[in-house]
Motif scaffolding. Structure first.
Motif, short mmCIF file in Angstrom:
data_model
loop_
_atom_site.label_atom_id
_atom_site.label_comp_id
_atom_site.label_asym_id
_atom_site.label_seq_id
_atom_site.Cartn_x
_atom_site.Cartn_y
_atom_site.Cartn_z
N HIS A 414 52.52 3.66 -46.70
CA HIS A 414 53.80 3.43 -47.38
C HIS A 414 54.24 4.67 -48.16
N THR A 415 53.29 5.30 -48.84
CA THR A 415 53.61 6.51 -49.58
C THR A 415 54.06 7.62 -48.64
N ARG A 416 53.38 7.76 -47.51
CA ARG A 416 53.74 8.82 -46.56
C ARG A 416 55.13 8.57 -45.96
N ILE A 417 55.44 7.32 -45.66
CA ILE A 417 56.78 7.00 -45.14
C ILE A 417 57.84 7.34 -46.17
N MET A 418 57.61 6.94 -47.43
CA MET A 418 58.61 7.17 -48.47
C MET A 418 58.82 8.66 -48.71
N LYS A 419 57.75 9.43 -48.73
CA LYS A 419 57.88 10.87 -48.98
C LYS A 419 58.52 11.58 -47.79
N ARG A 420 58.28 11.08 -46.58
CA ARG A 420 58.84 11.71 -45.40
C ARG A 420 60.32 11.37 -45.20
N ASN A 421 60.70 10.15 -45.48
CA ASN A 421 62.04 9.69 -45.11
C ASN A 421 63.07 9.79 -46.22
N TYR A 422 62.62 9.88 -47.49
CA TYR A 422 63.59 9.79 -48.58
C TYR A 422 63.35 10.85 -49.63
N GLU A 423 64.45 11.26 -50.24
CA GLU A 423 64.39 12.21 -51.35
C GLU A 423 63.96 11.48 -52.61
N GLN A 424 63.01 12.04 -53.34
CA GLN A 424 62.48 11.40 -54.53
C GLN A 424 63.39 11.64 -55.73
N VAL A 425 63.26 10.79 -56.73
CA VAL A 425 64.05 10.92 -57.95
C VAL A 425 63.47 12.05 -58.79
N PRO A 426 64.30 13.03 -59.20
CA PRO A 426 63.78 14.14 -60.00
C PRO A 426 63.22 13.66 -61.34
N GLU A 427 62.19 14.35 -61.80
CA GLU A 427 61.56 13.98 -63.08
C GLU A 427 62.53 14.09 -64.24
N TRP A 428 63.44 15.05 -64.18
CA TRP A 428 64.32 15.28 -65.32
C TRP A 428 65.32 14.14 -65.51
N TRP A 429 65.58 13.35 -64.49
CA TRP A 429 66.44 12.18 -64.66
C TRP A 429 65.82 11.21 -65.68
N PHE A 430 64.53 10.95 -65.51
CA PHE A 430 63.85 10.04 -66.42
C PHE A 430 63.74 10.63 -67.83
N LEU A 431 63.38 11.91 -67.90
CA LEU A 431 63.22 12.54 -69.22
C LEU A 431 64.55 12.63 -69.96
N SER A 432 65.64 12.84 -69.24
CA SER A 432 66.96 12.89 -69.88
C SER A 432 67.30 11.55 -70.52
N ILE A 433 67.01 10.47 -69.80
CA ILE A 433 67.27 9.14 -70.35
C ILE A 433 66.39 8.89 -71.57
N LEU A 434 65.12 9.29 -71.51
CA LEU A 434 64.22 9.11 -72.64
C LEU A 434 64.75 9.82 -73.88
N ILE A 435 65.16 11.07 -73.73
CA ILE A 435 65.67 11.83 -74.87
C ILE A 435 66.96 11.22 -75.40
N LEU A 436 67.87 10.87 -74.49
CA LEU A 436 69.16 10.29 -74.90
C LEU A 436 68.96 8.97 -75.63
N MET A 437 68.08 8.12 -75.11
CA MET A 437 67.86 6.82 -75.75
C MET A 437 67.12 6.96 -77.08
N ALA A 438 66.23 7.94 -77.19
CA ALA A 438 65.58 8.18 -78.48
C ALA A 438 66.61 8.60 -79.52
N MET A 439 67.54 9.46 -79.13
CA MET A 439 68.62 9.86 -80.05
C MET A 439 69.47 8.65 -80.42
N MET A 440 69.74 7.79 -79.45
CA MET A 440 70.51 6.58 -79.73
C MET A 440 69.77 5.68 -80.70
N ALA A 441 68.45 5.60 -80.56
CA ALA A 441 67.64 4.80 -81.48
C ALA A 441 67.72 5.35 -82.90
N PHE A 442 67.69 6.68 -83.04
CA PHE A 442 67.82 7.29 -84.37
C PHE A 442 69.17 6.95 -84.99
#
Length: 751
Positions: A414-442
């Motif tokens: 399953h992992t090999r199919i997913m990596k071969r057939n589809y583009e993965q979500v960049p790490e910075w997408w998740f980190l951007s949301i984390l930083i933005l939501m932390a600022m929103m929490a403040f």
């Protein structure tokens, strides 16, 4: 079921044959996954389509509104995404059959899309269900808004309240992005709960012929839905006494003890029953979807708690128990009166006034509520002990394999199919949301006059706790299907560090526990998409949009309900027959007093009344050991391993806000279907049980909405007659200590 075209299947199988050297079999190393999840994929199959957006957003909005709306009722009902999963299947097929197929070009761009890209696909169905699960999941932070407005009767800025709700729901994306490599890509992190959904999707998309003399699954759903919808007008409006019928109370109308024993709402529920699905599934969820062994463990814990521990403790007057109701989620003072928290709160700073507290009273609980906290302590430690003893070796082995696989960049099919057939979500997408939501929490906590009381360092500490626990608890859930929460730990930590601040306590609890819980939810959804071969970016977009939309709908619905229903959550002032008693939020409010205003030091140490509850930590830690030893001593008896102490200790810890009648009816229905029907009519059970559960839930929900908008919103709660009141046990809430008097209760004479 073939999920792809024959050409796609042959191409994928040919490609996978080249990878057989990586595993003994060309599949997943986990047998349950091999038996359930197909190893084929068609990357051309449509996923994030116009149909997905329309049906998914509609499901998200509807479930978010319905569940938030019903959450304030005496018997709250949570409609799961399974209902949307079932209903959207024929709607998707209808759209595929009727919408035009001609591409639509976006003006001034080269981009175009189609309203109807072809047959309704399983991938569309999965994404729609993820949308729906975002709406059905709930927004825990809404409870803070509820207790501020309905219990403390204070104002809160709507922008601060909304930022609180949104940030607590979204912070989990950060941790999910950081740990997805280990908890999603690894074949050894297999998330057992997802296999049920995979099976259900495959069943829905198989070609089905109507059985001779029977109905298809969808026809069965709509028949049960119609029956549930029509019937609920009886217990929901015409004859509300059917929600809890207590035989003892009908016989002994003047006996406090008999009503304490027999009341299904305020007592032990002996001889109590109900003819209302809302009572069956209101607090514990539908028993039809719970494995039989889990039902028995839950019932074992509730029976020991309700019929052994609580009677012995109450009638021996432990902790002055007779001064207070047998079962209540309220707090009390030393005289037996409801604890007047306003007497110890500084009205300007909204924190504890120690001089007023010392001149008033320590805080007391009903004996059932006190032992609930003890059981929570035991559940926390027994979960750790149980997982280490029964699953520790497996988890360690799988973790070693996981890290080894990650280093070598290998994975299962399953992992090999997913990596071969589809583009993965960049790490910075998740980190951007984390930083933005932390600022929103403040902004939410430090801005708007610091209405939420939690300082910046409290936000950082809560997020650090969430980050620390996400990976180990994620490994546990991904391998054992057991999730442990952080509510008790977070309440204890902030209660000791920053006592006397009720809103700071609950805000810290929610930021710590919910960001971790949401991270595990997102990771579980990603693993489902992993199994169903959903493009990761499509899954991310659906989760993100669904979370934002559901947070908005939950917030708007809650704000509307709280500002439009007079005396909501105040049972003493509500009209007779009104369902808006908010039992779950009442417990949340009392927790804010116990852990926030008073604090754990003045409750669970020698400075308080209940230091003995701390022994439950040790009990929970040690209790799984005898079961583990027996399982090793008698390996030929596999049923011993099914004795699950965390489920047993948590068995009755939902009382309150749940009632004994909820447990009784839930257990009876669960045993009937998951033992009797399962063993004697297995084919029927496999075909209809989950659909029956979803149809019953949906029928109650939609009739509940109709009753509110047609009648209850106009102040009409039911015909005035004997059947308007459920339970008919008014004396069950009475104290029995001589000299303590409560309104409507007989006075107990002093000796």
């Amino acid at each position: 079921m073939e999920a792809t075209s024959s050409r796609g299947v042959s191409q994928n199988r040919a490609t996978e044959d080249a990878d057989k050297d990586q595993y003994t079999v060309n599949d997943c190393p986990i047998e349950q996954v091999r038996l359930t999840v197909p190893i084929t994929d068609d990357p051309t199959q449509p996923a994030l389509t116009f149909r997905t957006w329309v049906l998914g957003l509609a499901s998200c909005v509807l479930l978010a509104f319905v569940n938030q709306f019903l959450g304030y009722r005496t018997n709250p009902m949570n409609i799961t995404s399974v209902s949307a999963q079932i209903v959207t299947l024929p709607l998707g097929k209808l759209m595929a059959a009727t919408l035009p197929t001609r591409p639509i070009r976006v003006p001034f761009t080269s981009w175009s899309f189609s309203l109807n890209p072809g047959p309704f696909s399983m991938k569309e169905h999965v994404l729609i269900t993820i949308f729906a699960s975002s709406g059905s999941g709930g927004v825990y932070a809404i409870s803070i808004i509820t207790i501020v407005k309905a219990f403390y009767h204070r104002s809160i800025h709507p922008v601060a309240a909304f930022l609180l709700a949104l940030s607590t729901q979204m912070l989990g994306y950060g941790w999910a992005g950081i740990f997805r490599k280990f908890l999603v890509d690894s074949p050894y992190m297999w998330w057992p709960g997802n296999l049920v959904l995979v099976s259900l999707f495959r069943a829905f998309h198989e070609k089905e012929k109507r059985p001779k003399g029977g109905n298809t699954r969808l026809q069965f759903f709509f028949l049960v839905f119609a029956a549930s919808f029509a019937y609920y007008i009886v217990p929901g409006y015409l004859f509300q006494a059917l929600s809890a019928i207590s035989i003892f109370c009908l016989i002994w109308k003047d006996s406090v003890t008999a009503q304490q024993i027999g009341s299904g709402m305020k007592g032990l529920g002996v001889g109590s029953f109900a003819l209302d699905w809302n009572t069956v599934a209101g607090f514990l969820g539908s028993p039809l979807a719970v494995p039989g062994f889990a039902i028995l463990n839950t019932l074992a814990g509730s029976v020991l708690h309700l019929y052994v521990v609580i009677p012995l403790a109450y009638w021996s007057n432990m902790y002055d128990a007779k001064k207070f109701p047998l079962i209540s989620s309220h707090t009390f003072d030393s005289t037996g009166a409801t604890y007047n928290v306003n007497r110890i709160l500084n009205t300007k700073t909204f924190d504890i006034d120690m001089d007023s507290y010392n001149n008033y009273s320590k805080t007391y609980l009903s004996i059932t509520f006190a032992f609930d906290y003890g059981l929570s302590f035991a559940t926390l430690t027994s979960t750790i002990s149980h997982v280490v003893l029964f699953h520790g070796g497996m988890i360690l082995q799988m973790w070693k394999k996981t890290t080894s696989a990650m280093k070598s960049q290998l994975g299962d099919v399953h992992t090999r199919i997913m990596k071969r057939n589809y583009e993965q979500v960049p790490e910075w997408w998740f980190l951007s949301i984390l930083i933005l939501m932390a600022m929103m929490a403040f902004v939410a906590c430090e801005g708007f006059g610091q209405e939420l009381q939690l300082p910046w360092w409290g936000i950082l500490l809560s997020l650090a706790m969430a980050a620390l626990f996400t990976l180990p608890l994620g490994v546990i859930e991904a391998t054992t299907n057991m999730r442990s929460g952080l509510s008790v730990i977070t309440e204890l930590v902030i209660g000791y560090i920053y006592p006397g601040k009720p809103l700071a306590n609950v805000a810290f609890k929610i930021y710590g526990s919910m960001s971790m819980s949401q991270a595990l939810t997102f990771l579980g959804d990603f693993k489902l998409g992993h199994y169903m071969k959903i493009p990761p970016k499509s899954m991310f977009i659906v989760q993100l949009v669904g979370t934002v939309v559901s947070s908005c709908v939950h917030f708007v619905t809650a704000w509307w309900v709280l500002t439009s229903i007079d005396n909501i959550c105040d049972e003493a002032l509500l009209p007779k027959g009104s369902p808006w008693t908010c039992p779950g939020d009442d417990v949340f409010y009392q927790a804010s007093i116990i852990w926030g205003v008073v604090g754990p030091k003045r409750m669970f140490t020698k400075d308080g009344i209940y230091p003995g509850m701390n022994w439950f930590f040790l009990f929970g830690l040690l209790a799984p050991i005898p079961v583990w030893l027996l399982s090793r001593r008698f390996p030929s008896h596999p049923w011993i391993k099914l004795i699950t102490l965390p489920i047993i200790t948590a068995g009755a810890s939902y009382i309150p806000p749940a009632r004994s009648v909820n447990y009784i009816t839930w257990g009876v229905v669960g045993i009937f279907f998951n033992f009797y029907v399962y063993r004697n009519f297995k084919a029927w059970w496999a075909r209809h049980t989950y659909i029956l559960s979803a149809a019953l839930d949906a029928g109650v929900a939609f009739m509940g909405l109709l009753l509110y908008f047609a009648l209850q919103s106009n102040g009409v709660f039911g015909p005035t007659w004997w059947g308007l009141d459920n339970d008919h046990c008014p004396l069950a809430r009475c104290p029995t200590y001589p000299g303590v008097y409560a309104k409507g209760c007989p006075a107990m004479e002093l000796p």
